[in-house]
Design an enzyme around this catalytic site. Sequence first.
Site, mmCIF file in Angstrom:
data_model
loop_
_atom_site.group_PDB
_atom_site.id
_atom_site.type_symbol
_atom_site.label_atom_id
_atom_site.label_comp_id
_atom_site.label_asym_id
_atom_site.label_seq_id
_atom_site.Cartn_x
_atom_site.Cartn_y
_atom_site.Cartn_z
ATOM 1 N N SER A 76 0.808 -1.217 0.000
ATOM 2 C CA SER A 76 0.000 0.000 0.000
ATOM 3 C C SER A 76 0.843 1.270 0.000
ATOM 4 O O SER A 76 0.399 2.308 -0.498
ATOM 5 C CB SER A 76 -0.924 0.010 1.225
ATOM 6 N N GLY A 130 -1.936 -4.233 0.900
ATOM 7 C CA GLY A 130 -2.060 -5.465 1.665
ATOM 8 C C GLY A 130 -1.118 -6.565 1.227
ATOM 9 O O GLY A 130 -1.086 -7.635 1.843
ATOM 10 N N ASP A 178 -4.949 6.343 10.146
ATOM 11 C CA ASP A 178 -4.534 5.013 10.597
ATOM 12 C C ASP A 178 -3.113 4.992 11.152
ATOM 13 O O ASP A 178 -2.652 3.976 11.675
ATOM 14 C CB ASP A 178 -4.674 3.992 9.466
ATOM 15 N N HIS A 232 -0.250 5.035 6.850
ATOM 16 C CA HIS A 232 -0.089 5.441 5.458
ATOM 17 C C HIS A 232 0.140 6.948 5.351
ATOM 18 O O HIS A 232 -0.649 7.726 5.893
ATOM 19 C CB HIS A 232 -1.318 5.033 4.641
ATOM 20 N N ASN A 243 3.859 -5.668 5.594
ATOM 21 C CA ASN A 243 2.687 -6.444 6.020
ATOM 22 C C ASN A 243 3.084 -7.768 6.662
ATOM 23 O O ASN A 243 2.382 -8.254 7.558
ATOM 24 C CB ASN A 243 1.748 -6.672 4.831
#
Length: 200
Positions: A28, A65, A175, A178, A94
């Site tokens: 991402s 992801g 979040d 990001h 991830n």
Amino acid sequence: MSPASAQTAARATAAPAAARTVLVMGDSLAAGYGLAASQGWVALTADRIAKTRPGWRVVNASISGETTAGGVARIDGEIKRNKPEVVVIELGANDGLRGLPLSQTRTNLDRMIRSAKGSGAKVLLIGMRMPPNMGRDYTQGFADNYTTLAKQHAVALLPFLLEPIATDRNAFQADNLHPVASVQPKLRDHVWPKLEPLIR
């Protein structure tokens, strides 16, 4: 950004089919999660390359992801389809956030590097860092994976993608994972000194 929209954006900034290709295999952070297609550091890099390196294009095959296992599963197909001169690998975050075994991540990255080099492409490996709550041994081992592989395969390494913004909470979306659009130029400029020598 969905895989389809990321690929559409990459095609939109692509040069003609005869162009030499930089293939970006990332998660991402490279796909531009939460951003417009033109705002991410990969898209900004593609713009810079289009203006300063005629005959080159960027294909962003990043998927939000994505794990290193996903990268291994896809890289041979992407290499066959795009025939890149340079492969940028920005994966592993991830894996780390899920606490996957360090050896598994290292093996997957190793396979991706071997696939890229086996095709004749140059490689830029972009590393990440894990937060302290993952534990000292894990966070150190995670970082060491990138440096070890870069030395082993003699490929270019950017140890930590988010280094210019890591301590600035305002640089991140809600979040806290990001980066926001306004700091993407900093990431582009952070990657550029490692990428630019590979496309001369």
